[in-house]
Design a protein around this motif. Structure first.
Motif, mmCIF file in Angstrom:
data_model
loop_
_atom_site.group_PDB
_atom_site.id
_atom_site.type_symbol
_atom_site.label_atom_id
_atom_site.label_comp_id
_atom_site.label_asym_id
_atom_site.label_seq_id
_atom_site.Cartn_x
_atom_site.Cartn_y
_atom_site.Cartn_z
ATOM 1 N N GLU A 1 8.737 43.498 51.620
ATOM 2 C CA GLU A 1 9.110 44.384 52.729
ATOM 3 C C GLU A 1 10.546 44.087 53.137
ATOM 4 O O GLU A 1 10.988 42.933 53.136
ATOM 5 N N ASP A 2 11.252 45.134 53.478
ATOM 6 C CA ASP A 2 12.655 44.990 53.864
ATOM 7 C C ASP A 2 13.006 46.162 54.765
ATOM 8 O O ASP A 2 12.737 47.313 54.418
ATOM 9 N N ASP B 1 12.074 48.798 51.201
ATOM 10 C CA ASP B 1 11.305 47.760 50.506
ATOM 11 C C ASP B 1 11.839 47.528 49.102
ATOM 12 O O ASP B 1 12.481 48.395 48.515
ATOM 13 N N ARG B 2 11.550 46.342 48.594
ATOM 14 C CA ARG B 2 12.130 45.941 47.310
ATOM 15 C C ARG B 2 11.028 45.628 46.304
ATOM 16 O O ARG B 2 9.950 45.152 46.665
ATOM 17 N N VAL B 3 11.315 45.899 45.040
ATOM 18 C CA VAL B 3 10.426 45.547 43.935
ATOM 19 C C VAL B 3 10.865 44.181 43.431
ATOM 20 O O VAL B 3 12.058 43.975 43.168
ATOM 21 N N VAL B 4 9.909 43.248 43.317
ATOM 22 C CA VAL B 4 10.235 41.935 42.779
ATOM 23 C C VAL B 4 9.447 41.747 41.484
ATOM 24 O O VAL B 4 8.220 41.766 41.493
ATOM 25 N N VAL B 5 10.167 41.622 40.402
ATOM 26 C CA VAL B 5 9.547 41.413 39.089
ATOM 27 C C VAL B 5 9.832 39.975 38.682
ATOM 28 O O VAL B 5 10.994 39.570 38.605
ATOM 29 N N GLY C 1 9.376 56.858 41.925
ATOM 30 C CA GLY C 1 10.706 56.303 42.149
ATOM 31 C C GLY C 1 10.939 55.189 41.166
ATOM 32 O O GLY C 1 10.181 55.056 40.193
ATOM 33 N N ILE C 2 11.975 54.421 41.393
ATOM 34 C CA ILE C 2 12.335 53.354 40.451
ATOM 35 C C ILE C 2 12.745 52.085 41.199
ATOM 36 O O ILE C 2 12.984 52.123 42.406
ATOM 37 N N MET C 3 12.822 50.976 40.470
ATOM 38 C CA MET C 3 13.457 49.773 40.986
ATOM 39 C C MET C 3 14.943 49.885 40.682
ATOM 40 O O MET C 3 15.324 50.080 39.527
ATOM 41 N N SER C 4 15.792 49.769 41.683
ATOM 42 C CA SER C 4 17.234 49.889 41.449
ATOM 43 C C SER C 4 17.740 48.745 40.573
ATOM 44 O O SER C 4 17.331 47.593 40.738
ATOM 45 N N ALA C 5 18.634 49.078 39.653
ATOM 46 C CA ALA C 5 19.326 48.053 38.867
ATOM 47 C C ALA C 5 20.737 47.855 39.402
ATOM 48 O O ALA C 5 21.560 47.202 38.762
ATOM 49 N N ASN D 1 15.039 41.414 41.492
ATOM 50 C CA ASN D 1 14.741 41.890 42.837
ATOM 51 C C ASN D 1 15.602 43.118 43.089
ATOM 52 O O ASN D 1 16.820 43.017 43.246
ATOM 53 N N GLY D 2 14.973 44.296 43.089
ATOM 54 C CA GLY D 2 15.737 45.535 43.244
ATOM 55 C C GLY D 2 15.116 46.412 44.307
ATOM 56 O O GLY D 2 13.885 46.460 44.437
ATOM 57 N N LYS D 3 15.943 47.119 45.021
ATOM 58 C CA LYS D 3 15.462 48.029 46.059
ATOM 59 C C LYS D 3 14.642 49.133 45.405
ATOM 60 O O LYS D 3 15.029 49.660 44.350
ATOM 61 N N PHE D 4 13.522 49.504 46.043
ATOM 62 C CA PHE D 4 12.791 50.655 45.533
ATOM 63 C C PHE D 4 13.508 51.921 45.979
ATOM 64 O O PHE D 4 13.819 52.075 47.170
ATOM 65 N N LEU D 5 13.749 52.823 45.053
ATOM 66 C CA LEU D 5 14.397 54.092 45.386
ATOM 67 C C LEU D 5 13.418 55.229 45.118
ATOM 68 O O LEU D 5 13.118 55.516 43.957
#
Lengths: 146, 146, 146, 146, 146, 146, 146, 146, 146, 146
Positions: free
Chosen positions: C125-126, C130-134, D110-114, D137-141
């Motif tokens: 959560e942000d 929000d952010r994806v963490v892989v 959506g995608i994970m930002s690169a 760790n990328g923002k979800f867009l």
């Protein structure tokens, strides 16, 4: 019966019997890698062996004929994506030129045949984790000077 | 000194000495395929061995450092055109799926490592024509279930 | 039942139940990414887990068998066109050499295993979005010196 | 000074100092992966950080300017051949569609930002062999509906 | 119902009604390009809009569900051969680096998002021949410094 | 003076002056995207404009001649790897067929010209993050029936 | 009725009538190359001509509609393997840059349109062997300066 | 003198004289497209013509020899990116199969020679915009039945 | 009847008769390579020969018509993976430039026709192992000077 | 002296002498195609022949050594663009499967060797135009059954 149908037929019979490729190969009297490649449609199997294979698996003479056909070999992917198959591609990429150097030094100009060729896959027990041993054995073919 | 200059330097010294890769490898105390791949810039050689190699060939410490660098591995050609190297590509194309079947039967899902891995090239005498024997030996790595 | 039919069967049952991959994975007792990859035909699932999955979704033993088969992995597209998948390709293109430098400095010559390997996807959560963490976690495999 | 000359200059200074990327990054006050990617010419480094980096390594202002330029990113090889870099390609090939499924379930389309993105490489001690942990760790867009 | 069947169903209903994409989009309350891309299976359409679309075209709830699925995006051809689509490829080939220069000057290092993004196609009357005006509007995403 | 040397000469002069492409374009009296593409060697600039540009930057007549030459256009990479340029490739992959549908409905069979064509890049202020607006304006060319 | 079915229907009717493309084209009142390309699904044929074509061949209104659809143009092979088609690829490879030089000298910077374009194929009698004469006629489109 | 140096020498002399390819070709007594292709290194020019060309441009006998060499023809790009050259690729993609149909109907099985072949580029005045007329004239070669 | 169905029909009849291609060719009165290529759909066979072939094999007039159609030639694989076919690709890779040198010296600039062309495959007895003799015979076509 | 320098040296000496490959080959006592391929760096020439070649052309012992090195064979282009070389690619595309059928019928499963192999190029006089005769002669290698 084309090679695709042949493979499916053999795979189904193999699953029914619950046999491994090693067990099938033992009954045919050939190497498991060769038998597998014939069943996957990448080698042609002489009728005398095809008959033993189909007798063991309870398959028809059509399968014998299909096994004997000379196949179109190789696959559609120029670079394989399956990790196990890819590792052999990687070995060629990383060590290909080294093997070329060594073979030329030991034999002169020429190649290792991939036709007059055998391939074995063995399991080597190791306390740090068992190992796969792949042995390739091909006739050296010197370039003809003409 | 980058890997390209390193290879040229070693090749020139090797030609001057008139030594084979086998002879150099014996002095370094490692396998000829490994030594060749390090000299061609496809493997990194630990300094302790690099020092033996440069001592034997009469080369500078720069070569030791260049040998120790972790290289960008592999080549530019997706499909090799050199006939000797191509045969290994062909073997993967024709027998790759068979080897996959056999390894999965013998070991379960996983791969043969190309990293915890050794490669030997030997000459087998044969009255019908000598044979090249290539032995690959890699640790089996099972897929982790998580 | 081949992998394609297996995936379709599982997807239909999943849609009927209205369950997410996370909910299915919890019932199987494995990580959601692994369970998804097995159901999409990219991993093999041991029978003990396959039985839990099929019990939960009300599927037959054929699905258990299909899940246990070692698949041909990877996809047909060398460069992915789906934007989400492409971002991982882009990360490798842009940061691959940097990661290589860092791993070699921290571990020496070798690689991160993609086999003795786990992968997690989490939501962080942000307030700014929000952010994806892989998280990729693979055993370091040092190159063998031989 | 173009990016290529910049990288060579930095690499030479780094070798002279005998510093690791981690040590350099600590002096710059940024993450080692980011600093490495900027030095390899794959990221642009703001001047305030470039000045710290060049001060530490004893390099000229030209390097600061070269580090600040927005680079053409990515490499020439569509499929990498270096084994370490390839493993990330393999992960995308094998797990890409699974990660896509999980992200869509957790976040929607959506995608994970690169781009709004960070990458860490850590060493995890493990008695069975230390592990590489790569955290993305990328923002979800979310896709815009318009 | 997969995306392919969904597209065929919508195309047939659209042909029956004799409506243009603009007319359908007006009834859905979204932009025609977005509606078209969802109907061609390249975007996912939220259910609230999918219900308006199916109500207008007299289609079932299955179509609503199919429209809501997150698709695998992109096409199979790396370089398009259709002349209309190719022109956009050509524009990227010829003007891509110029646009990169201008965006970096106006915004710094980063990209134009193709996710938080809208696309309009308009007709501009012109006595020398009407013109197509394509407007792309994407959020600028600065590279994170970490 | 070839195009490569021309670009380097202009870039150096531009850096010395500390001017942006917009500032240079204003002095030439043309659009910044066009001026940039001419300076990067992707468009030919008529001599009357080339003279204004070289006068402003203090460059020789050789640059005027080099700017006037009709260039070989396009780049070597079929699929761009730079993230900013790639997003335009991705837009074509994802929305290309939708744009085709809309143009055909609005104009009939034909294409948007990439020759009788202008391209603008603008900054749109937005409290949620400024946006890049790219406007393409090309003459519609109907297919000839013959 | 899609383009594929349309082509098959027309080809069958053409074979029944025993007519050449020239004879069909004469009845439609258009050029044989254009008519052929429309029947092969590479051009769209306006309904007024489609009706003449279907009347002549005794086909339904569905064929008229299918002929009028704007097609996805081009083929799947980047480099054609059919010898007749390949020769046109070879001509572009060998003479493409020469034609570019000549057109730029005669017309300035711009291209020959492939849209506002006609193509004729004629037979020229010659005692040493008849000749194929292919005439391409396209509007010159000058690049816009903006 | 290799072909590359030859082309540069001729281009410089041509620029000095301020002559067009048409003017040079008139002095050599050959077609401008042929002369251009020889000067660009894509055709070999017989010495008798090479001498006229070098006499006119004031070049040495080395150029005559270089022009007479049979070149390696074609370019490195499989799909051209230059818009003018690409249009010829596009014509082959879109109309290639139609031209094949027409030639087979008019001549039987065989091809249009790209060797016993001439190519002309002409300007056709047209009030709606001048047109480029490209005429290809190749001997029909019937497939041999053997 | 398309070429694919034609090939299958002929192959089935050939298997029933137990005839080789040589035996079939003898009855048709043409070369075995030509007959095989026509039956595999790579050459068109004039009706007078098609009638002899179908009479011998007991096939319908549809097969005669299918054999007479001018086919789309070539295969889908740019680089063949079948080892036998690959060897011809390898020969072109390794000896192509040498053959080019020799032909240019013996004939001047031009090519060996692959259209006015015959191909024979013969068995040459040899105590060290029989040999395959492939003879290609093509008309020399000199480049036209125009 | 690497292969590139070797080729240039030989070509210069050959031009000075004004000898054809046939004349050089006669002095070396080998086939012209083989001699040409060695001089172009595609074959290795044993020192005894290399000495005859260099004696005839007046070249140093370095050339003898360079000729004796086992080369990396093949070229960079997967599909050749030179028309003369391409015709051999086309022959493989069009007749490859037919030759495969015939060889399998005459010899069983196996290949024609491209190593134990000779290649001749001859001129056949013909009133309708002289013909190029290319004869390939390779040992048949049967696949090993193991």
């Amino acid at each position: 019966m084309d090679k695709l149908a042949m493979t499916e037929t053999i795979m189904a019979a193999k699953a029914d019997k619950g046999w491994s490729w090693e067990e099938i190969a033992a009954q045919v009297g050939l190497n498991p890698v060769f038998v597998t490649s014939a069943c996957l449609g990448q080698s042609s199997m002489p009728r005398e062996y095809g008959e033993k294979l189909t007798a063991a698996l309870g398959l028809s003479g059509e399968v014998v004929e299909a096994l004997a056909v000379c196949p179109m070999k190789g696959t559609e992917q120029a670079v394989p994506t399956d990790p196990l198959v890819y590792r052999f591609y990687e070995i060629m990429q990383v060590y290909g030129t080294s093997v070329k150097e060594i073979i030329h030094e030991k034999f002169g100009d020429g190649i290792m045949s991939a036709i007059d060729f055998t391939l074995d896959v063995d399991r080597q027990e190791d306390p740090k984790g068992d190992r796969v041993v792949v042995t390739m054995n091909g006739k050296f073919l010197p370039y003809k000077i003409w």
